[in-house]
Design a protein around this motif. Structure first.
Motif, PDB file in Angstrom:
ATOM      1  N   ASP A 115      29.987 -18.750  -8.165  1.00 37.75           N
ATOM      2  CA  ASP A 115      30.372 -18.077  -9.412  1.00 37.75           C
ATOM      3  C   ASP A 115      30.445 -19.035 -10.593  1.00 37.75           C
ATOM      4  OD1 ASP A 115      30.588 -15.661  -8.167  1.00 37.75           O
ATOM      5  OD2 ASP A 115      32.773 -15.501  -8.321  1.00 37.75           O
ATOM      6  N   PHE A 116      29.944 -18.597 -11.738  1.00 39.06           N
ATOM      7  CA  PHE A 116      30.256 -19.269 -12.996  1.00 39.06           C
ATOM      8  C   PHE A 116      30.855 -18.273 -13.989  1.00 39.06           C
ATOM      9  CE2 PHE A 116      25.787 -18.023 -13.494  1.00 39.06           C
ATOM     10  CZ  PHE A 116      25.753 -17.467 -14.757  1.00 39.06           C
ATOM     11  N   LEU A 117      31.031 -17.038 -13.528  1.00 39.02           N
ATOM     12  CA  LEU A 117      31.718 -16.009 -14.292  1.00 39.02           C
ATOM     13  C   LEU A 117      32.755 -15.354 -13.388  1.00 39.02           C
ATOM     14  CD1 LEU A 117      28.609 -14.236 -15.902  1.00 39.02           C
ATOM     15  CD2 LEU A 117      30.136 -15.859 -17.047  1.00 39.02           C
ATOM     16  N   SER A 118      33.848 -14.909 -13.971  1.00 38.75           N
ATOM     17  CA  SER A 118      34.852 -14.150 -13.235  1.00 38.75           C
ATOM     18  C   SER A 118      34.579 -12.668 -13.452  1.00 38.75           C
ATOM     19  CB  SER A 118      36.259 -14.492 -13.739  1.00 38.75           C
ATOM     20  OG  SER A 118      37.199 -13.511 -13.333  1.00 38.75           O
ATOM     21  N   PRO A 119      34.196 -11.931 -12.405  1.00 44.18           N
ATOM     22  CA  PRO A 119      33.947 -10.495 -12.588  1.00 44.18           C
ATOM     23  C   PRO A 119      35.135  -9.760 -13.191  1.00 44.18           C
ATOM     24  CG  PRO A 119      33.057 -11.217 -10.490  1.00 44.18           C
ATOM     25  CD  PRO A 119      33.828 -12.379 -11.044  1.00 44.18           C
ATOM     26  N   CYS A 120      36.344 -10.087 -12.750  1.00 42.20           N
ATOM     27  CA  CYS A 120      37.536  -9.411 -13.285  1.00 42.20           C
ATOM     28  C   CYS A 120      37.769  -9.755 -14.748  1.00 42.20           C
ATOM     29  CB  CYS A 120      38.772  -9.798 -12.465  1.00 42.20           C
ATOM     30  SG  CYS A 120      38.811  -9.110 -10.798  1.00 42.20           S
ATOM     31  N   LEU A 121      37.724 -11.044 -15.084  1.00 39.44           N
ATOM     32  CA  LEU A 121      38.038 -11.459 -16.444  1.00 39.44           C
ATOM     33  C   LEU A 121      36.952 -11.063 -17.438  1.00 39.44           C
ATOM     34  CD1 LEU A 121      39.751 -14.946 -15.989  1.00 39.44           C
ATOM     35  CD2 LEU A 121      40.799 -12.697 -16.290  1.00 39.44           C
ATOM     36  N   GLN A 122      35.688 -11.052 -17.001  1.00 40.66           N
ATOM     37  CA  GLN A 122      34.630 -10.627 -17.922  1.00 40.66           C
ATOM     38  C   GLN A 122      34.791  -9.152 -18.266  1.00 40.66           C
ATOM     39  OE1 GLN A 122      33.160 -14.282 -18.571  1.00 40.66           O
ATOM     40  NE2 GLN A 122      32.578 -12.402 -19.604  1.00 40.66           N
ATOM     41  N   GLU A 123      35.176  -8.348 -17.287  1.00 40.15           N
ATOM     42  CA  GLU A 123      35.426  -6.935 -17.555  1.00 40.15           C
ATOM     43  C   GLU A 123      36.618  -6.777 -18.491  1.00 40.15           C
ATOM     44  OE1 GLU A 123      36.683  -2.911 -15.071  1.00 40.15           O
ATOM     45  OE2 GLU A 123      35.534  -4.484 -14.058  1.00 40.15           O
ATOM     46  N   LEU A 124      37.663  -7.533 -18.248  1.00 40.05           N
ATOM     47  CA  LEU A 124      38.840  -7.515 -19.108  1.00 40.05           C
ATOM     48  C   LEU A 124      38.456  -7.834 -20.551  1.00 40.05           C
ATOM     49  CD1 LEU A 124      42.221  -9.313 -18.345  1.00 40.05           C
ATOM     50  CD2 LEU A 124      41.098  -9.598 -20.533  1.00 40.05           C
ATOM     51  N   HIS A 125      37.646  -8.863 -20.726  1.00 40.38           N
ATOM     52  CA  HIS A 125      37.262  -9.299 -22.069  1.00 40.38           C
ATOM     53  C   HIS A 125      36.480  -8.217 -22.805  1.00 40.38           C
ATOM     54  CE1 HIS A 125      36.311 -12.052 -25.297  1.00 40.38           C
ATOM     55  NE2 HIS A 125      35.019 -11.845 -25.121  1.00 40.38           N
ATOM     56  N   LEU A 126      35.559  -7.579 -22.104  1.00 40.22           N
ATOM     57  CA  LEU A 126      34.774  -6.515 -22.727  1.00 40.22           C
ATOM     58  C   LEU A 126      35.667  -5.349 -23.144  1.00 40.22           C
ATOM     59  CD1 LEU A 126      32.072  -5.168 -23.495  1.00 40.22           C
ATOM     60  CD2 LEU A 126      31.909  -4.375 -21.125  1.00 40.22           C
ATOM     61  N   MET A 127      36.547  -4.929 -22.254  1.00 40.49           N
ATOM     62  CA  MET A 127      37.408  -3.789 -22.562  1.00 40.49           C
ATOM     63  C   MET A 127      38.415  -4.123 -23.658  1.00 40.49           C
ATOM     64  SD  MET A 127      36.094  -1.456 -20.796  1.00 40.49           S
ATOM     65  CE  MET A 127      37.199  -0.064 -20.595  1.00 40.49           C
ATOM     66  N   GLN A 128      38.814  -5.367 -23.746  1.00 34.28           N
ATOM     67  CA  GLN A 128      39.681  -5.798 -24.837  1.00 34.28           C
ATOM     68  C   GLN A 128      39.004  -5.579 -26.183  1.00 34.28           C
ATOM     69  OE1 GLN A 128      41.101  -9.932 -24.598  1.00 34.28           O
ATOM     70  NE2 GLN A 128      40.791 -10.086 -26.809  1.00 34.28           N
ATOM     71  N   ASN A 129      37.684  -5.730 -26.215  1.00 34.30           N
ATOM     72  CA  ASN A 129      36.937  -5.571 -27.459  1.00 34.30           C
ATOM     73  C   ASN A 129      36.682  -4.113 -27.819  1.00 34.30           C
ATOM     74  OD1 ASN A 129      36.771  -8.287 -28.028  1.00 34.30           O
ATOM     75  ND2 ASN A 129      34.818  -8.567 -26.988  1.00 34.30           N
ATOM     76  N   VAL A 130      36.456  -3.258 -26.818  1.00 30.93           N
ATOM     77  CA  VAL A 130      36.019  -1.890 -27.125  1.00 30.93           C
ATOM     78  C   VAL A 130      37.172  -0.889 -27.173  1.00 30.93           C
ATOM     79  CG1 VAL A 130      33.757  -2.343 -26.109  1.00 30.93           C
ATOM     80  CG2 VAL A 130      35.522  -1.214 -24.727  1.00 30.93           C
ATOM     81  N   LEU A 131      38.360  -1.272 -26.694  1.00 28.87           N
ATOM     82  CA  LEU A 131      39.506  -0.375 -26.718  1.00 28.87           C
ATOM     83  C   LEU A 131      40.496  -0.793 -27.801  1.00 28.87           C
ATOM     84  CD1 LEU A 131      40.302  -0.001 -22.891  1.00 28.87           C
ATOM     85  CD2 LEU A 131      38.991   1.570 -24.331  1.00 28.87           C
ATOM     86  N   ALA A 132      41.192   0.175 -28.366  1.00 30.77           N
ATOM     87  CA  ALA A 132      42.282  -0.128 -29.287  1.00 30.77           C
ATOM     88  C   ALA A 132      43.377  -0.868 -28.520  1.00 30.77           C
ATOM     89  CB  ALA A 132      42.832   1.163 -29.885  1.00 30.77           C
ATOM     90  N   GLU A 133      44.194  -1.624 -29.240  1.00 32.56           N
ATOM     91  CA  GLU A 133      45.157  -2.524 -28.592  1.00 32.56           C
ATOM     92  C   GLU A 133      46.055  -1.822 -27.571  1.00 32.56           C
ATOM     93  OE1 GLU A 133      48.949  -5.449 -29.673  1.00 32.56           O
ATOM     94  OE2 GLU A 133      47.634  -4.743 -31.277  1.00 32.56           O
ATOM     95  N   GLN A 134      46.722  -0.754 -27.970  1.00 29.63           N
ATOM     96  CA  GLN A 134      47.652  -0.105 -27.047  1.00 29.63           C
ATOM     97  C   GLN A 134      46.934   0.559 -25.886  1.00 29.63           C
ATOM     98  OE1 GLN A 134      50.885  -0.607 -27.168  1.00 29.63           O
ATOM     99  NE2 GLN A 134      50.468  -1.900 -28.948  1.00 29.63           N
ATOM    100  N   THR A 135      45.752   1.100 -26.133  1.00 30.51           N
ATOM    101  CA  THR A 135      44.958   1.682 -25.061  1.00 30.51           C
ATOM    102  C   THR A 135      44.528   0.606 -24.077  1.00 30.51           C
ATOM    103  OG1 THR A 135      44.123   3.292 -26.660  1.00 30.51           O
ATOM    104  CG2 THR A 135      42.987   3.153 -24.550  1.00 30.51           C
ATOM    105  N   PHE A 136      44.123  -0.548 -24.617  1.00 30.66           N
ATOM    106  CA  PHE A 136      43.735  -1.668 -23.753  1.00 30.66           C
ATOM    107  C   PHE A 136      44.904  -2.125 -22.888  1.00 30.66           C
ATOM    108  CE2 PHE A 136      43.960  -6.341 -23.347  1.00 30.66           C
ATOM    109  CZ  PHE A 136      42.948  -6.515 -22.410  1.00 30.66           C
ATOM    110  N   LYS A 137      46.071  -2.271 -23.484  1.00 29.58           N
ATOM    111  CA  LYS A 137      47.229  -2.738 -22.728  1.00 29.58           C
ATOM    112  C   LYS A 137      47.624  -1.735 -21.643  1.00 29.58           C
ATOM    113  CE  LYS A 137      49.223  -5.776 -26.249  1.00 29.58           C
ATOM    114  NZ  LYS A 137      50.360  -6.018 -27.179  1.00 29.58           N
ATOM    115  N   LEU A 138      47.469  -0.449 -21.941  1.00 27.03           N
ATOM    116  CA  LEU A 138      47.730   0.591 -20.952  1.00 27.03           C
ATOM    117  C   LEU A 138      46.735   0.494 -19.801  1.00 27.03           C
ATOM    118  CD1 LEU A 138      49.648   3.059 -20.603  1.00 27.03           C
ATOM    119  CD2 LEU A 138      47.854   4.445 -21.643  1.00 27.03           C
ATOM    120  N   TRP A 139      45.464   0.302 -20.160  1.00 31.10           N
ATOM    121  CA  TRP A 139      44.408   0.143 -19.143  1.00 31.10           C
ATOM    122  C   TRP A 139      44.666  -1.099 -18.304  1.00 31.10           C
ATOM    123  CZ3 TRP A 139      40.856  -3.946 -18.822  1.00 31.10           C
ATOM    124  CH2 TRP A 139      39.806  -3.786 -17.906  1.00 31.10           C
ATOM    125  N   LEU A 140      45.077  -2.193 -18.939  1.00 30.76           N
ATOM    126  CA  LEU A 140      45.264  -3.474 -18.257  1.00 30.76           C
ATOM    127  C   LEU A 140      46.364  -3.405 -17.208  1.00 30.76           C
ATOM    128  CD1 LEU A 140      44.306  -6.429 -18.144  1.00 30.76           C
ATOM    129  CD2 LEU A 140      46.025  -6.970 -19.886  1.00 30.76           C
TER     130      LEU A 140
END
Length: 385
Positions: free
Chosen positions: A266-291
């Motif tokens: 691995d040179f990428l973290s599957p979990c963290l890369q998904e987290l990073h993408l969703m952090q960008n496309v979701l509003a803050e409170q929605t992202f935190k709820l998803w997280l």
């Protein structure tokens, strides 16, 4: 497995409500004294947390690798599909812009590294040499040849999607570079940039399932870079597509097994890369709820993540784990810097960056031809946040 009982329509309502509240009563706050104490407490428990400070002297050393490898044609991994014997050509004939640095995508992001270094350190001793190289490689004629290569029937999927993502990251870096030559470079690169954007727009609607590996094919990584480009260039169509597909792929994900990471290459973290993408496309409170459902433990002050340990830096696949440390650090720096409540992640990011940073200057070609880029990207995420 727990699922968040929220539909897309409800998410939109929550995001809208949150935005209204933020608009009327919430402003960006400075890090609190409590956050500072959290960082200090966690840092005291982690080794190798001395922050990496990218000085001009260090930049002079680091830039030597992309400068050297951009014109190093061999060894080379073409990843080529041959339609006939006529396709058997040297790398420089096939890819006059991006022939060096072992493979196409590494050459692309080595060019990104040069631009990023020049933006941060315009007084580098080799600044003019770097600019001359960028101008020569990214000429109008060279880019036209790259476009012809991609348009060949057998090359429709060439460098999908990792190389595509780095090409858009290079285009974004040039687009945001306040240097007179950036205008010419962006214009030269534009036909290939347009083609890659078109490739994403054609491919993503057809992809039924995301690719969750820790290597080149990771869908979240590519979509994240493409989204950054779309935002920077105000490409609303691409931005909307990536946002929609990200929600299709990842919105219902729960309990990402980050304890299973990393895999050996691995040179990428599957979990963290998904987290990073969703952090960008979701509003803050929605992202935190998803997280809270996706990775609940990351919210805890005692969240821990061990660095990836490399056993042999002359092995081109095993050295991927240095890249993992950098890409993890980039995501954690970004999250800790963007939202309150994640200060405890910064010391973990510092440890990941520091662990592998010292190795970049002394690495063999197997690692050095690409790790400089990942180290620089991680550092930029910390500085920019």
């Amino acid at each position: 497995m727990r699922k968040i009982a929220i539909t897309l329509s409800l998410l939109a309502l929550v995001a809208c409500k949150d935005k209204n509240q933020e608009d009327t009563s919430i402003k960006e706050e400075q890090k609190t004294e409590q956050d500072t104490s959290i960082v200090e407490e966690i840092s005291s428990k982690i080794t190798n947390t001395e922050p990496v400070v990218l000085s001009l002297e260090q930049a002079e050393k680091l830039v030597k690798m992309p400068l050297a490898c951009l014109q190093q044609e061999f060894p080379n991994k073409l990843g080529q599909t041959l339609a006939s014997e006529k396709d058997l050509k040297n790398p420089k004939e096939l890819h006059p812009a991006f022939y060096g640095c072992f493979d196409w995508h590494s050459s692309v992001h080595a060019h990104w590294s040069l631009v990023s270094f020049l933006k941060q350190f315009p007084n580098l001793a080799k600044a003019e040499e770097m600019k001359d190289l960028l101008k020569a490689n990214l000429s109008k004629e060279n880019i036209q040849q790259e476009v012809r290569y991609f348009k060949a029937a057998q090359n429709k999927t060439y460098e999908r999607t990792y190389g595509w993502a780095w090409l858009l990251k290079l285009a974004q870096e040039i687009h945001t570079w306040e240097d007179p030559m950036a205008v010419e470079l962006e214009a030269n690169l534009q036909p290939l940039t347009n083609l890659i954007v078109s490739n994403f727009q054609e491919f993503l609607p057809k992809l039924n399932y995301p690719i969750r590996t820790g290597e080149h094919d990771n869908t979240a990584f590519a979509m994240g870079f493409a989204y950054d480009y779309a935002v920077a260039t105000e490409n609303e169509k691409l931005q909307a597509l990536i946002s929609a597909r990200a929600k299709d792929f990842y919105l219902s994900d729960d309990d990402c097994p980050i304890s299973w990471e990393p895999s050996g290459f691995d040179f990428l973290s599957p979990c963290l890369q998904e987290l990073h993408l969703m952090q960008n496309v979701l509003a803050e409170q929605t992202f935190k709820l998803w997280l809270k459902d996706f990775m609940p433990k990351i919210n805890n002050r005692d969240f821990a993540l061990k660095v990836g340990e490399v056993s042999d830096r002359k092995d081109g696949k095993l050295v991927h784990l240095d890249g993992l440390n950098f890409s993890r650090a980039a995501v954690l720096f970004n999250l800790a810097g963007k939202y309150e409540g994640f200060a405890h992640l910064k010391p973990i990011a510092e440890e990941h960056l520091a662990y592998s940073f010292s190795n970049v200057l002394n690495d063999s070609y197997e690692g050095g031809h690409w790790l400089t880029t990942f180290a620089l990207y991680a550092h930029n995420q910390r500085v920019n946040k």
